[in-house]
Design an enzyme around this catalytic site. Structure first.
Site, PDB file in Angstrom:
ATOM      1  N   ASP A  31      38.198  39.842  -9.074  1.00 37.28           N
ATOM      2  CA  ASP A  31      39.528  40.489  -9.264  1.00 37.28           C
ATOM      3  C   ASP A  31      39.254  41.940  -9.392  1.00 37.28           C
ATOM      4  O   ASP A  31      39.862  42.964  -8.876  1.00 37.28           O
ATOM      5  CB  ASP A  31      40.228  39.904 -10.211  1.00 37.28           C
ATOM      6  CG  ASP A  31      41.332  39.022  -9.991  1.00 37.28           C
ATOM      7  OD1 ASP A  31      41.107  38.434  -8.811  1.00 37.28           O
ATOM      8  OD2 ASP A  31      42.270  38.972 -10.650  1.00 37.28           O
ATOM      9  N   LYS A  49      24.953  35.331 -18.043  1.00 41.76           N
ATOM     10  CA  LYS A  49      24.887  35.755 -19.449  1.00 41.76           C
ATOM     11  C   LYS A  49      23.557  34.875 -20.218  1.00 41.76           C
ATOM     12  O   LYS A  49      23.768  34.150 -21.132  1.00 41.76           O
ATOM     13  CB  LYS A  49      26.254  35.270 -20.203  1.00 41.76           C
ATOM     14  CG  LYS A  49      26.426  35.934 -21.394  1.00 41.76           C
ATOM     15  CD  LYS A  49      26.723  37.475 -21.639  1.00 41.76           C
ATOM     16  CE  LYS A  49      26.758  37.922 -22.965  1.00 41.76           C
ATOM     17  NZ  LYS A  49      26.907  39.492 -22.976  1.00 41.76           N
ATOM     18  N   ASP A  59      28.456  41.143 -18.392  1.00 39.14           N
ATOM     19  CA  ASP A  59      29.396  42.360 -19.038  1.00 39.14           C
ATOM     20  C   ASP A  59      28.821  43.680 -18.592  1.00 39.14           C
ATOM     21  O   ASP A  59      30.021  44.548 -18.306  1.00 39.14           O
ATOM     22  CB  ASP A  59      29.144  42.607 -20.733  1.00 39.14           C
ATOM     23  CG  ASP A  59      27.866  42.231 -21.168  1.00 39.14           C
ATOM     24  OD1 ASP A  59      26.695  41.853 -20.282  1.00 39.14           O
ATOM     25  OD2 ASP A  59      27.445  42.484 -22.221  1.00 39.14           O
ATOM     26  N   TYR A  80      34.805  25.549 -14.969  1.00 38.44           N
ATOM     27  CA  TYR A  80      36.271  24.887 -14.441  1.00 38.44           C
ATOM     28  C   TYR A  80      36.100  23.472 -14.332  1.00 38.44           C
ATOM     29  O   TYR A  80      37.147  22.896 -14.353  1.00 38.44           O
ATOM     30  CB  TYR A  80      36.155  25.700 -13.113  1.00 38.44           C
ATOM     31  CG  TYR A  80      36.846  26.971 -12.911  1.00 38.44           C
ATOM     32  CD1 TYR A  80      36.557  28.062 -13.583  1.00 38.44           C
ATOM     33  CD2 TYR A  80      37.894  27.232 -12.109  1.00 38.44           C
ATOM     34  CE1 TYR A  80      37.154  29.245 -13.519  1.00 38.44           C
ATOM     35  CE2 TYR A  80      38.566  28.302 -11.802  1.00 38.44           C
ATOM     36  CZ  TYR A  80      38.173  29.402 -12.700  1.00 38.44           C
ATOM     37  OH  TYR A  80      38.723  30.731 -12.640  1.00 38.44           O
ATOM     38  N   ASP A  89      35.377  34.548 -10.649  1.00 35.67           N
ATOM     39  CA  ASP A  89      36.700  34.629 -10.693  1.00 35.67           C
ATOM     40  C   ASP A  89      37.154  36.105 -11.370  1.00 35.67           C
ATOM     41  O   ASP A  89      38.064  36.722 -10.762  1.00 35.67           O
ATOM     42  CB  ASP A  89      37.119  33.570 -11.670  1.00 35.67           C
ATOM     43  CG  ASP A  89      38.740  33.730 -11.626  1.00 35.67           C
ATOM     44  OD1 ASP A  89      39.403  33.843 -10.722  1.00 35.67           O
ATOM     45  OD2 ASP A  89      39.259  33.527 -12.764  1.00 35.67           O
TER      46      ASP A  89
HETATM   47  C1  IPM Z   1      41.205  32.402  -7.642  1.00 28.95           C
HETATM   48  C2  IPM Z   1      42.261  31.979  -8.628  1.00 28.95           C
HETATM   49  C3  IPM Z   1      42.199  30.541  -9.114  1.00 28.95           C
HETATM   50  C4  IPM Z   1      40.843  30.510  -9.824  1.00 28.95           C
HETATM   51  C5  IPM Z   1      43.385  29.953  -9.825  1.00 28.95           C
HETATM   52  C6  IPM Z   1      44.779  30.069  -9.252  1.00 28.95           C
HETATM   53  C7  IPM Z   1      43.047  28.441 -10.302  1.00 28.95           C
HETATM   54  O1  IPM Z   1      42.623  32.686  -9.691  1.00 28.95           O
HETATM   55  O2  IPM Z   1      41.078  31.853  -6.707  1.00 28.95           O
HETATM   56  O3  IPM Z   1      40.567  33.457  -8.119  1.00 28.95           O
HETATM   57  O4  IPM Z   1      40.923  30.605 -10.874  1.00 28.95           O
HETATM   58  O5  IPM Z   1      39.809  30.241  -9.183  1.00 28.95           O
HETATM   59 MG    MG Z   2      40.883  34.563  -9.571  1.00 30.18          MG
END
Ligand code: IPM
Ligand code: MG
Length: 356
Positions: A251, A191, A223, A140, A247
């Site tokens: 999710d 990884k 993975d 990042y 990240d």
């Molecule tokens: C998160 C989001 C952010 C990230 C974005 C909005 C920059 O997806 O906080 O997980 O990638 O960190």
């Molecule tokens: Mg995110």
């Protein structure tokens, strides 16, 4: 001493969900919680007003605050802007300027929502896992980065994955300390079979583990970790991983709990100053409709009370109130199912305040 909280609602559903978390904080303030709330602009909202997603005034406000409550940033409207002024830069700038390197993303399944997960209830029932994501390094932020034109005129995009040992160690410590207060197991995700940078990650975690004889360390390739999260998520206690892997995996983990609208997060610096935000985004498709789920933001406020404001009891009360409204059958659209009552964003916030 009054604790100063910077409130940054941001874009999309950000203002709606933050308003509900603020209702909860205001209620606690009436009961004696000594806080002040100051609002600032961030993301697309800030860009529209000032031409930058992270105005100096907002950064100053965030720096001088004890804690920050953030909604979400981004939206279709700003997608074609240059990457340097996109709303996401506001969020990334805050994380990096404030050194918020430790991102805690708990994935906890409220038993009332076992049926809302797309996975079988027996796979997710009792799920309680903590993802510790490194937040101020890795791909990042690594340099060099950009899009360049090669000699033959073709464009090439490039980013750099970098981690120093000290960065790996400091996030590792956070994960081991948390595991020590939980079930005592850390799974480090990398990884290392392909990327040297995460080979160093694995070596450093292994070395660090020697300082934590009571914590069990295991390693997993990312993975496989993604697969294991949907196959048998309860095998995990604490997962620690890089910025980008965290990240993605967070999710993924959120859907185990029924909805991404349920997951809070804390981003902490060395001194437990923190920024608190739901892990979901700004959901521009449903912004302004009063249908978004405010619980992730309300639970983020609970994390703020626990990690920065030293008010564990109030944090417990918020979490119990959330559980209570779920017991009462109240559901926003994302977690609604037959036999439960569909409520709006603001009605959900009101119900949590009433349950407090
Ligand atoms: C998160 C989001 C952010 C990230 C974005 C909005 C920059 O997806 O906080 O997980 O990638 O960190
Ligand atoms: Mg995110």
């Amino acid at each position: 001493m009054t604790k100063k909280i910077a409130v940054l609602p941001g874009d999309g559903i950000g203002p709606e969900i933050v308003a509900e978390a603020v209702k909860v904080l205001e209620q606690l303030r009436k009961e004696g919680l000594d806080i002040s709330l100051d609002y600032g602009l961030v993301g697309g909202a800030a860009y529209d007003e000032t031409g930058t997603p992270l105005p100096g005034a907002t950064l100053d406000l965030a720096k001088s605050a004890d804690a920050i409550l953030l909604g979400a940033v981004g939206g279709y409207k700003w997608e074609s802007l240059d990457i340097s002024v996109r709303p996401e830069k506001g969020l990334l700038g805050l994380r990096s300027e404030l050194n918020l390197f430790a991102n805690l993303r708990p994935a906890l399944l409220y038993p009332q929502l076992a049926g809302a997960s797309t996975l079988k209830p027996e796979v997710v029932a009792g799920l309680d896992l903590m993802i510790v994501r490194e937040l101020t390094g890795g791909i990042y932020f690594g340099q060099p980065r950009g899009i360049r034109t090669l000699d033959n005129g073709e464009k090439q995009g490039y980013n750099t994955l970098v981690y120093r040992e000290s960065e790996i160690k400091r996030i590792g410590k956070v994960a081991f300390d948390i595991a020590g207060k939980r079930q005592g197991r850390v799974c480090s995700v990398d990884k290392a079979n392909v990327l040297e940078c995460t080979e160093l990650w694995r070596e450093t975690m292994t070395e660090l583990a020697q300082d934590y004889p009571h914590v069990d360390l295991s390693h997993m390739y990312v993975d496989n970790a993604a697969m294991q999260l949907v196959r048998a998520p309860k095998q995990f206690d604490v997962m620690v991983t890089t910025n980008m892997f965290g990240d993605i995996l967070s999710d993924c983990a959120s859907m185990l709990t029924g909805s991404i609208g349920m997951l809070p997060s804390a981003s902490l610096d060395e001194n437990s100053k923190g920024m608190y935000e739901p892990i979901h985004g700004s959901a521009p498709d449903i912004a302004g409709e009063n249908i978004a789920n405010p619980l992730a933001t309300i639970l983020s406020a609970a994390m703020m009370l626990r990690y920065t404001l030293d008010q564990a009891e109030m944090a417990d009360r918020i979490e119990k109130a959330v559980s209570q409204v779920l017991d009462d059958g109240l559901r926003t659209a994302d977690i609604h199912s037959e036999g439960t009552t569909k409520v709006s964003t603001s009605a959900m916030g009101d119900a949590v305040v009433a349950a407090l």
